[in-house]
Scaffold this motif. Structure first.
Motif, PDB file in Angstrom:
ATOM      1  N   PHE A 256      18.054  -8.442   7.232  1.00 44.32           N
ATOM      2  CA  PHE A 256      16.661  -8.391   6.782  1.00 44.32           C
ATOM      3  C   PHE A 256      16.541  -7.545   5.515  1.00 44.32           C
ATOM      4  O   PHE A 256      17.321  -6.610   5.301  1.00 44.32           O
ATOM      5  CB  PHE A 256      15.756  -7.771   7.871  1.00 44.32           C
ATOM      6  N   ARG A 257      15.544  -7.893   4.720  1.00 43.40           N
ATOM      7  CA  ARG A 257      15.143  -7.010   3.615  1.00 43.40           C
ATOM      8  C   ARG A 257      14.153  -5.997   4.212  1.00 43.40           C
ATOM      9  O   ARG A 257      13.052  -6.359   4.625  1.00 43.40           O
ATOM     10  CB  ARG A 257      14.474  -7.800   2.496  1.00 43.40           C
ATOM     11  N   LEU A 258      14.580  -4.752   4.254  1.00 38.91           N
ATOM     12  CA  LEU A 258      13.754  -3.716   4.839  1.00 38.91           C
ATOM     13  C   LEU A 258      12.935  -3.031   3.749  1.00 38.91           C
ATOM     14  O   LEU A 258      12.975  -3.405   2.590  1.00 38.91           O
ATOM     15  CB  LEU A 258      14.641  -2.710   5.582  1.00 38.91           C
ATOM     16  N   GLY A 259      12.168  -2.042   4.118  1.00 37.36           N
ATOM     17  CA  GLY A 259      11.329  -1.323   3.154  1.00 37.36           C
ATOM     18  C   GLY A 259       9.885  -1.270   3.611  1.00 37.36           C
ATOM     19  O   GLY A 259       9.571  -1.494   4.791  1.00 37.36           O
ATOM     20  N   LEU A 260       9.005  -1.001   2.675  1.00 38.22           N
ATOM     21  CA  LEU A 260       7.591  -0.843   3.007  1.00 38.22           C
ATOM     22  C   LEU A 260       6.869  -2.174   3.150  1.00 38.22           C
ATOM     23  O   LEU A 260       5.905  -2.280   3.907  1.00 38.22           O
ATOM     24  CB  LEU A 260       6.893   0.003   1.926  1.00 38.22           C
ATOM     25  N   VAL A 261       7.317  -3.198   2.436  1.00 43.15           N
ATOM     26  CA  VAL A 261       6.622  -4.490   2.463  1.00 43.15           C
ATOM     27  C   VAL A 261       6.552  -5.077   3.875  1.00 43.15           C
ATOM     28  O   VAL A 261       5.484  -5.549   4.303  1.00 43.15           O
ATOM     29  CB  VAL A 261       7.271  -5.485   1.479  1.00 43.15           C
ATOM     30  N   PRO A 262       7.631  -5.080   4.658  1.00 40.27           N
ATOM     31  CA  PRO A 262       7.530  -5.635   6.020  1.00 40.27           C
ATOM     32  C   PRO A 262       6.569  -4.863   6.929  1.00 40.27           C
ATOM     33  O   PRO A 262       6.180  -5.394   7.978  1.00 40.27           O
ATOM     34  CB  PRO A 262       8.976  -5.533   6.556  1.00 40.27           C
ATOM     35  N   LEU A 263       6.199  -3.645   6.547  1.00 39.50           N
ATOM     36  CA  LEU A 263       5.276  -2.868   7.367  1.00 39.50           C
ATOM     37  C   LEU A 263       3.813  -3.199   7.085  1.00 39.50           C
ATOM     38  O   LEU A 263       2.928  -2.754   7.813  1.00 39.50           O
ATOM     39  CB  LEU A 263       5.501  -1.367   7.142  1.00 39.50           C
ATOM     40  N   LEU A 264       3.560  -3.999   6.042  1.00 34.34           N
ATOM     41  CA  LEU A 264       2.176  -4.315   5.671  1.00 34.34           C
ATOM     42  C   LEU A 264       1.411  -5.044   6.779  1.00 34.34           C
ATOM     43  O   LEU A 264       0.226  -4.750   7.007  1.00 34.34           O
ATOM     44  CB  LEU A 264       2.161  -5.139   4.382  1.00 34.34           C
ATOM     45  N   PRO A 265       2.014  -6.012   7.508  1.00 33.14           N
ATOM     46  CA  PRO A 265       1.254  -6.641   8.597  1.00 33.14           C
ATOM     47  C   PRO A 265       0.805  -5.641   9.660  1.00 33.14           C
ATOM     48  O   PRO A 265      -0.325  -5.725  10.156  1.00 33.14           O
ATOM     49  CB  PRO A 265       2.257  -7.648   9.170  1.00 33.14           C
ATOM     50  N   ALA A 266       1.672  -4.690  10.022  1.00 32.42           N
ATOM     51  CA  ALA A 266       1.293  -3.678  11.010  1.00 32.42           C
ATOM     52  C   ALA A 266       0.186  -2.788  10.469  1.00 32.42           C
ATOM     53  O   ALA A 266      -0.759  -2.432  11.196  1.00 32.42           O
ATOM     54  CB  ALA A 266       2.511  -2.835  11.394  1.00 32.42           C
ATOM     55  N   LEU A 267       0.277  -2.428   9.195  1.00 34.77           N
ATOM     56  CA  LEU A 267      -0.763  -1.598   8.581  1.00 34.77           C
ATOM     57  C   LEU A 267      -2.097  -2.333   8.561  1.00 34.77           C
ATOM     58  O   LEU A 267      -3.152  -1.737   8.830  1.00 34.77           O
ATOM     59  CB  LEU A 267      -0.345  -1.223   7.156  1.00 34.77           C
ATOM     60  N   LEU A 268      -2.066  -3.634   8.273  1.00 29.33           N
ATOM     61  CA  LEU A 268      -3.293  -4.434   8.256  1.00 29.33           C
ATOM     62  C   LEU A 268      -3.966  -4.424   9.621  1.00 29.33           C
ATOM     63  O   LEU A 268      -5.193  -4.237   9.729  1.00 29.33           O
ATOM     64  CB  LEU A 268      -2.972  -5.866   7.836  1.00 29.33           C
ATOM     65  N   VAL A 269      -3.186  -4.625  10.690  1.00 32.39           N
ATOM     66  CA  VAL A 269      -3.752  -4.645  12.039  1.00 32.39           C
ATOM     67  C   VAL A 269      -4.376  -3.290  12.375  1.00 32.39           C
ATOM     68  O   VAL A 269      -5.473  -3.221  12.956  1.00 32.39           O
ATOM     69  CB  VAL A 269      -2.674  -5.022  13.067  1.00 32.39           C
TER      70      VAL A 269
END
Length: 537
Positions: A256-269
C-alpha cells in the motif's frame, strides 16, 4: 395488505386499514417461559453438543414455537406476524448500518486506511500500553460517532491488526475494543439507546447521562487498570516479537501507499460525526471517500472498488497476520450476521406480541418489595430480555414500561431505572453471541467463533467495562449509594403527564403495565425517530 403493530402491553398500532391486537389475556408464567426454555434447549444442543456456533435454526424453531403457542391461545397468525415485523421494522436502521459498515471495511482496506492505521499503530505505540490505549481510543471515537458498531467496524478492526502485530491474543484486544466502544455509545447523546432509555422512563437525556456516570466511570477505570496490568505482563512474558512487527510493517509498505492521504476518509467521518450529522450518511460518505482514495491514490479501478464494497479485500501476501486481518470486509461478510439478527428480532417480536415477555416481567414485579430488589430485578429483566429477544431495543423498551410505575410508587427517581436499562441492555448486548451486538462484534472483528473456534468467546469475560457496570449498579442498589429519590419537580411531571404510579400494596399488576397511550406512543415514536436517524447501538 398493511400490517398492524401492537405492543405487548395491549396498545394498538395501525400502519394501514387493518387493525390487530395482542392477546386478550396474558399467558401464565409457566406457559410464558415455555418458548424460552424450548429455544435455549435447542441452542444448547447446537452449541455444546454439536459444537456448531450457528444459532439461526434454533432461534427460527423458537420463533415457530412461539407463534404456535400464540395461535393455540386464540391469536391469529396475522397478529403475531405484525408483532414480528414491527420489531424488525424498528431495527432496520441498525441492519442498514451493518451493510454500510461491511462496505466501509472492504473499501477502507483497499484504500490503505486500515493498513495505515495498523502501520502507525505498530510504529508509534508501545505494546505495554496498547490495551488501555485501545480502550480509550474506542471510547473517544464512539462518543463522537454515537455508534458502537461504527467504532468496532472501523477503528476496532485496525486495533485488532495492531494487537496481532504486537503478539497480543485477539480476545484481549477484542475485549478492550468492546469495552471502549460500548462505553462511548452508552454516554453519547447521539446514541439511539441513550435517547431511548430516558424516553421510555420519562427522564431527560442529559440527566440520564449524568446519572450513569457513577457506574460507568468506575467500571472504565477498573478496566483501564486491568488492561494496563495485562499489557505489562504480556510484555514481560515475551509475547511481543519485534521481528514480526518489522515483517508486518515492511509488507504493508510494499502493498500500500501509506501516509496522510489514506487517513482522509476516517477524518471525514469523524468531522461529520462531530458536526452531528446522522451516522448512516456519515459512514456512507466514508465509503465514497475511501473509494476515491483507492482509485486516485492506490491505483485501483472503479470495478475494483465495487468488488471491495461487495466482497471485501482479498490478497495473499504470505504474511499470515496480514492475510488473516486484511482479507475481510464487504457487504457479503455481514450477511451471516444480518440473517441471524432478522431471526432473533422476529423471535423477540413474537415473544412480545404473544405477551410472554410481559407475563415474565409482571411476575418479577409482583415479587419485589424493596428498592434494592426492584433495581437489581430491572437490570436482570433487561439482560434476560436482551438474551432471549436478541435486541437491545426490546430489552430497554419493555422492562422500562413495566418497571416505571413501581419506581414511582416507591418514590424513587426513574433515573435509576433508565440506568438499569442501559446496564442490562446496552452494555450486555455485545456479550451475548446471538444478540445483535454480539453477532456484529464477532463478525466485524474477525473472531474465529464462526469457524468453530469457541475459545474466541473469551472476549466476553475480557470485556470488563461491559459487565462491571451492571455489577457496580447492583452494589449501589444494595447500599443505597447513587440511588436518587424523586425530586419535587419530577413528581410534578408525573402528575402533569399522567404517569402511572403503582403502590406496593396494589396487586392489580395489569394496570401497572398500562402506561397512558400518549406516554407509550411517545416512547415508540422516539425509538423509531432515532432509528430514522440511523444511530445504531
Amino acid at each position: 395488505m398493511a400490517d398492524t403493530t401492537t405492543t405487548a402491553s395491549g396498545g394498538d398500532r395501525t400502519n394501514g386499514d387493518e387493525q390487530q391486537k395482542g392477546p386478550a389475556t396474558l399467558p401464565s408464567l409457566g406457559v410464558a417461559i415455555l418458548p424460552i426454555v424450548f429455544t435455549l434447549g435447542i441452542l444448547a444442543l447446537q452449541l455444546f453438543y454439536y459444537g456448531d456456533f450457528t444459532p439461526h435454526i434454533p432461534l427460527a424453531l423458537g420463533l415457530a414455537f412461539t407463534g404456535l403457542l400464540g395461535v393455540l391461545r386464540g391469536q391469529t397468525w396475522m397478529d403475531i406476524r405484525a408483532g414480528v415485523f414491527h420489531v424488525i421494522h424498528v431495527s432496520m436502521p441498525s441492519l442498514a448500518v451493518l451493510i454500510v459498515v461491511g462496505m466501509l471495511i472492504g473499501v477502507w482496506i483497499g484504500a490503505g486506511t486500515v493498513p495505515t492505521l495498523i502501520y502507525y499503530g505498530l510504529t508509534l505505540l508501545s505494546p505495554a500500553v496498547f490495551l488501555p490505549a485501545a480502550m480509550v481510543l474506542c471510547s473517544v471515537v464512539s462518543v463522537s460517532l454515537g455508534t458502537s458498531w461504527g467504532t468496532v467496524g472501523t477503528i476496532g478492526l485496525a486495533l485488532m491488526g495492531i494487537g496481532a502485530g504486537f503478539g497480543i491474543p485477539p480476545v484481549w484486544t477484542a475485549g478492550a475494543v468492546v469495552s471502549g466502544s460500548f462505553f462511548g455509545d452508552k454516554i453519547s447523546p447521539l446514541s439511539d439507546t441513550t435517547n431511548l432509555a430516558p424516553a421510555v422512563t420519562g427522564t431527560t437525556v442529559f440527566d440520564h447521562i449524568r446519572n450513569m456516570l457513577p457506574t460507568t466511570v468506575p467500571a472504565m477505570l477498573i478496566a483501564l487498570l486491568i488492561y494496563a496490568g495485562a499489557g505489562y505482563l504480556l510484555m514481560q512474558n515475551g509475547q511481543t516479537s519485534f521481528e514480526d512487527i518489522n515483517l508486518i510493517t515492511t509488507q504493508l509498505n510494499q502493498d500500500f501507499r501509506l501516509g496522510l492521504v489514506p487517513l482522509l476518509p476516517a477524518l471525514l467521518v469523524l468531522v461529520l460525526a462531530v458536526t452531528k450529522k446522522p451516522p448512516l450518511p456519515a459512514l456512507f460518505s466514508g465509503v465514497l471517500a475511501g473509494g476515491a482514495v483507492a482509485i486516485l491514490y492506490q491505483g485501483a479501478g472503479l470495478h475494483d472498488v465495487f468488488a471491495l464494497a461487495q466482497d471485501g479485500y482479498e490478497k495473499t501476501t504470505g504474511v499470515e497476520q496480514i492475510d488473516s486481518l486484511l482479507n475481510s470486509g464487504g457487504m457479503q461478510s455481514m450477511m451471516w450476521t444480518i440473517s441471524l439478527m432478522l431471526i432473533a428480532l422476529g423471535f423477540g417480536g413474537a415473544l412480545e406480541r404473544t405477551g410472554c415477555l410481559e407475563s415474565i416481567i409482571n411476575a418479577i414485579v409482583a415479587r419485589v418489595k424493596s428498592f434494592a430488589a426492584v433495581q437489581i430485578s430491572a437490570i436482570g429483566a433487561s439482560f434476560t430480555t436482551n438474551m432471549v429477544a436478541g435486541d437491545p431495543y426490546i430489552s430497554i423498551a419493555l422492562p422500562g414500561r413495566m418497571f416505571a410505575p413501581l419506581y414511582r410508587g416507591m418514590g424513587y427517581s426513574t433515573l435509576n431505572l433508565s440506568r438499569a436499562l442501559e446496564e442490562g441492555g446496552t452494555m450486555m448486548s455485545p456479550l451475548i453471541p446471538w444478540n445483535a451486538g454480539g453477532a456484529f462484534v464477532i463478525s466485524a472483528l474477525g473472531l474465529g467463533v464462526l469457524d468453530g473456534n469457541l475459545r474466541d468467546l473469551m472476549y466476553i469475560p475480557l470485556s470488563f467495562a461491559c459487565w462491571l457496570s451492571p455489577l457496580i449498579g447492583c452494589i449501589y442498589a444494595l447500599t443505597g449509594l447513587f440511588s436518587p429519590r424523586a425530586s419535587e419537580d419530577e413528581r410534578g411531571r408525573w402528575d402533569a403527564e399522567n404517569h402511572e404510579v403503582l403502590d406496593l400494596g396494589d396487586t392489580a399488576l395489569g394496570s401497572a403495565t398500562q402506561e397512558t397511550e400518549a406516554a407509550e406512543t411517545g416512547a415508540e415514536t422516539v425509538a423509531e425517530d432515532v432509528g430514522s436517524r440511523q444511530r445504531p447501538h
